[in-house]
Motif scaffolding. Structure first.
Motif, mmCIF file in Angstrom:
data_model
loop_
_atom_site.group_PDB
_atom_site.id
_atom_site.type_symbol
_atom_site.label_atom_id
_atom_site.label_comp_id
_atom_site.label_asym_id
_atom_site.label_seq_id
_atom_site.Cartn_x
_atom_site.Cartn_y
_atom_site.Cartn_z
ATOM 1 N N TYR A 423 56.154 -5.511 22.185
ATOM 2 C CA TYR A 423 55.920 -6.728 21.456
ATOM 3 C C TYR A 423 54.610 -7.299 22.277
ATOM 4 O O TYR A 423 53.981 -6.842 23.091
ATOM 5 C CB TYR A 423 57.088 -7.734 21.882
ATOM 6 N N VAL A 424 53.975 -8.239 21.383
ATOM 7 C CA VAL A 424 53.038 -8.776 21.474
ATOM 8 C C VAL A 424 53.004 -9.855 22.413
ATOM 9 O O VAL A 424 53.852 -10.818 22.232
ATOM 10 C CB VAL A 424 51.877 -9.103 20.318
ATOM 11 N N PHE A 425 52.173 -10.325 23.702
ATOM 12 C CA PHE A 425 52.281 -11.301 24.482
ATOM 13 C C PHE A 425 50.688 -11.661 24.922
ATOM 14 O O PHE A 425 50.039 -11.143 24.384
ATOM 15 C CB PHE A 425 53.234 -11.153 25.766
ATOM 16 N N ASN A 426 50.864 -12.562 25.642
ATOM 17 C CA ASN A 426 49.559 -12.975 26.151
ATOM 18 C C ASN A 426 49.075 -12.098 27.269
ATOM 19 O O ASN A 426 49.015 -12.260 28.614
ATOM 20 C CB ASN A 426 49.463 -14.671 26.663
ATOM 21 N N ASP A 430 49.603 -15.655 31.727
ATOM 22 C CA ASP A 430 50.759 -15.699 32.535
ATOM 23 C C ASP A 430 51.744 -14.773 31.777
ATOM 24 O O ASP A 430 52.393 -15.169 31.022
ATOM 25 C CB ASP A 430 51.197 -16.932 32.563
ATOM 26 N N VAL A 431 51.873 -13.380 32.334
ATOM 27 C CA VAL A 431 52.790 -12.567 31.628
ATOM 28 C C VAL A 431 54.210 -12.665 32.453
ATOM 29 O O VAL A 431 55.200 -12.019 31.487
ATOM 30 C CB VAL A 431 52.263 -11.245 31.843
ATOM 31 N N GLY A 432 54.491 -13.333 33.120
ATOM 32 C CA GLY A 432 55.704 -13.604 33.552
ATOM 33 C C GLY A 432 56.273 -12.075 33.985
ATOM 34 O O GLY A 432 55.781 -11.159 34.429
ATOM 35 N N ASN A 433 57.690 -11.926 34.095
ATOM 36 C CA ASN A 433 58.353 -10.586 34.451
ATOM 37 C C ASN A 433 58.946 -9.865 33.479
ATOM 38 O O ASN A 433 59.175 -8.661 33.633
ATOM 39 C CB ASN A 433 59.342 -10.880 35.461
ATOM 40 N N ASN A 461 47.494 -8.382 32.638
ATOM 41 C CA ASN A 461 47.740 -9.188 33.903
ATOM 42 C C ASN A 461 49.029 -8.701 34.510
ATOM 43 O O ASN A 461 49.272 -9.182 35.391
ATOM 44 C CB ASN A 461 47.592 -10.594 33.695
ATOM 45 N N VAL A 462 49.514 -7.797 34.059
ATOM 46 C CA VAL A 462 51.037 -7.365 34.425
ATOM 47 C C VAL A 462 50.558 -6.728 35.824
ATOM 48 O O VAL A 462 49.754 -5.736 35.752
ATOM 49 C CB VAL A 462 51.865 -6.554 33.611
ATOM 50 N N GLY A 463 51.483 -6.843 36.560
ATOM 51 C CA GLY A 463 51.314 -6.142 38.113
ATOM 52 C C GLY A 463 50.137 -6.632 38.776
ATOM 53 O O GLY A 463 49.827 -7.885 38.919
ATOM 54 N N ASN A 464 49.132 -5.694 38.880
ATOM 55 C CA ASN A 464 47.704 -6.082 39.521
ATOM 56 C C ASN A 464 46.607 -5.764 38.550
ATOM 57 O O ASN A 464 46.678 -4.258 38.361
ATOM 58 C CB ASN A 464 47.779 -4.953 40.925
ATOM 59 N N ALA A 465 46.042 -6.468 38.106
ATOM 60 C CA ALA A 465 45.237 -6.301 37.030
ATOM 61 C C ALA A 465 43.755 -5.868 37.929
ATOM 62 O O ALA A 465 43.457 -5.937 38.845
ATOM 63 C CB ALA A 465 44.618 -7.631 36.267
#
Length: 568
Positions: A423-426, A430-433, A461-465
């Protein structure tokens, strides 16, 4: 005419009978023997044994001309299986000799040997070879020098001499134990203890000054340096004190000359560099320092060699050291990489796909995987470190994917690698968990022969970008665009360079940014694609592209060799 002369003429014409066709072989054949064995080394005031090829670190250099062929007989005298990959060599129709463990072959077992057929095509410049099993490439690697064809020359004045420089990483501990322990606990692998130039850490590292690699030059002459980054986990800045350098080739393809005081090179990349000895005869440091744009820990040491002029002169009390960008200077990295353009001349043309028929969008992430019964180290006992492409963390199968595909074996891999993220997200916000935990599996993407392919890689930006140097086996491709933020399908393509984009095999996906590549799917086979930061590849930032056979024998896979290592 005589039998001897007749034999020479027949050898020159090189007629061979292959698959029922009379084919003229206009290439030279080279033979190499690689003995993979443990060798004793001393560095940084300590000693250890480690895997090498022919007892050397770095290993031997392969020399060929454009379009030649090399047969490399690899004898494994180690205590565990190994494979060798020929990084950047397209291996047309021949993934059987490409090398990644359990992707195109099972490992060469201890006490066994396997002869790789390395088929060179249009590559010219510098590439390299390395082990492609666990982290063995840290010590098992070397350069490949591909000279122009006979009666042709470089697209620049011939240098006075050439020299290979290999950037590497030194671990005081056993590299296999380091990654095995990290895999078992789910934690980050132990950092390296030094970087190296041609196997030596150099100043300012402990017990290293006297052993620094030295390159002797003569005043007024120009030299070609063939630079390879065999570094495991960091991009590097590189330069020579008081000397400008001119980059003339990148990843085995010529580029428009880039004159600069420094470069930034990622793991897996190669660059051909001209340097003119035009300073006062003396000693000057050649140095490399890390570039890091993430919050992850990294080896912050420097490595150096010495450029020493021939002749008689008084040595300086302090050898000049190059001024390289700060370790976190992203602008400096971008200022260099964005200058790289294909030469795109009549003698060295390019062919950028314009009418795209296959589009793939891949989100690139560092993730976590939950551990049953709080059994892991990772970010805590409840999770282990992982990485993914399109939220799929790759799991290497026990039977190699190429044989499974060729022999139609089921349950080895899935052919459902997604065309886009679930799915598409930002991606860069702020990607959240909700995107932290990926699925797992050995998934491949099948592509029809001849398709014009565009792949957009979106950093997240998930985890460590951070910047991700991605490598695709079996192809060189055109890096037509990069940018920061989320890729926009409407506006981002307007920034593409379709005139002279660099033709590469390894490229950086910018931290919280995107990169787009294009290529023609004209090489049938099973081809690995992965991050060349070794820890990310180990965590699952990998997938497989399978290019189907075309409609003719010449556009279809070659048959497998008879002595392919077994998987049992």
């Amino acid at each position: 005419m005589g039998l001897k002369n007749m034999s020479l003429i027949l050898a020159f014409l090189g007629f061979v009978f292959l698959q029922g066709l009379l084919v003229c072989t206009a290439y030279n054949v080279h033979h190499y023997s690689f003995i993979v064995k443990n060798t004793f080394f001393e560095r940084l005031c300590s000693n250890k044994t480690m895997l090498t090829v022919n007892g050397r670190f770095p290993g031997p250099t392969i020399h060929v001309h454009k379009g030649d062929r090399a047969y490399v007989n690899v004898h494994n005298e180690a205590s565990y299986g190994v494979t060798i990959h020929w990084h950047g060599v397209k291996q047309p129709r021949n993934p059987w000799s490409d090398g990644p463990e359990n992707i195109t072959q099972c490992p060469i077992k201890p006490g066994k040997n396997f002869t790789y057929e390395v088929i060179f095509s249009d590559e010219e410049g510098t590439l390299w070879w390395h082990a492609h099993s666990d982290w063995t490439r840290a010590t098992v690697h070397g350069a490949i020098v591909i000279l122009p064809k006979a009666k042709t020359t470089y697209p620049f004045p011939k240098p006075a001499a050439e020299q290979v420089l290999i950037l590497g990483e030194w671990f005081n501990g056993d590299v296999k134990e380091i990654i095995d322990n990290a895999t078992a606990t789910g934690s980050d692998p132990k950092l390296s203890d030094a970087y190296t130039i041609n196997g030596q850490p150099g100043f300012p590292n402990n017990c290293s000054n006297d052993a620094s690699y030295k390159l002797t030059v003569e005043y007024g002459k120009t030299y070609l340096l063939r630079l390879v980054s065999a570094v495991m986990n960091e991009e590097m800045f590189f330069g020579i004190a008081k000397h400008n350098i001119t980059v003339v080739a990148h990843d085995g393809a010529y580029i428009k000359p880039v004159t600069t005081s420094y470069i930034m090179i990622t793991p897996g990349q190669t660059m051909d560099i001209l340097v003119t000895a035009n300073q006062s005869p003396s000693h000057y440091y050649i140095a490399a320092t890390p570039f890091s744009d993430s919050y992850a820990q990294f080896d912050s040491t420097n490595t150096s060699a010495i450029l020493q002029y021939a002749g008689n002169y008084t040595l300086p009390s302090s050898i000049p050291y190059p001024t390289l960008p700060n370790v976190t200077d992203q602008n400096a990295a971008d200022n260099f990489t964005t200058r790289i353009r294909s030469l795109a001349s009549a003698e060295h043309p390019i062919n950028v796909p314009k009418n795209i028929t296959t589009r793939i969008f891949i989100a690139v992430s560092v993730n976590q995987i939950l551990c049953a019964n709080a059994s892991c180290g990772g970010s805590g006992a409840y999770s282990r470190l992982a990485a993914s492409l399109n939220n799929v963390s790759f799991v290497t199968p026990s039977i190699d994917i190429l044989q499974a595909y060729y022999r139609s074996l089921t349950s080895v891999f899935g052919s459902d690698f997604p065309n886009q993220p679930p799915y598409v997200f930002n991606f860069t916000g702020d990607v959240g968990n909700n995107t932290l935990y990926p699925s797992q599996g050995a998934k491949a993407r099948l592509i029809n022969y001849g398709e014009a392919v565009e792949i957009v890689f979106q950093g997240t930006n998930v985890g460590n970008a951070e910047n991700h140097p991605l490598h695709l086996h079996g192809f060189s491709f055109y890096l037509v665009g990069t940018g920061y933020g989320n890729f926009n399908a409407t506006s981002s393509p307007s920034t593409y360079n379709l005139n002279d984009p660099p033709e590469v095999n390894t490229f950086g996906v910018p931290k919280n940014g995107w990169a787009t590549i294009r290529f023609f799917a004209n090489n049938p086979g099973v081809w690995f694609m992965h991050c060349h930061l070794e820890r990310h590849a180990s965590w699952g930032m990998d997938t497989v592209l399978i290019v189907k056979n075309g409609t003719t024998a010449e556009t279809s896979l070659l048959p497998p060799p008879t002595n392919l290592p077994t998987c049992s």
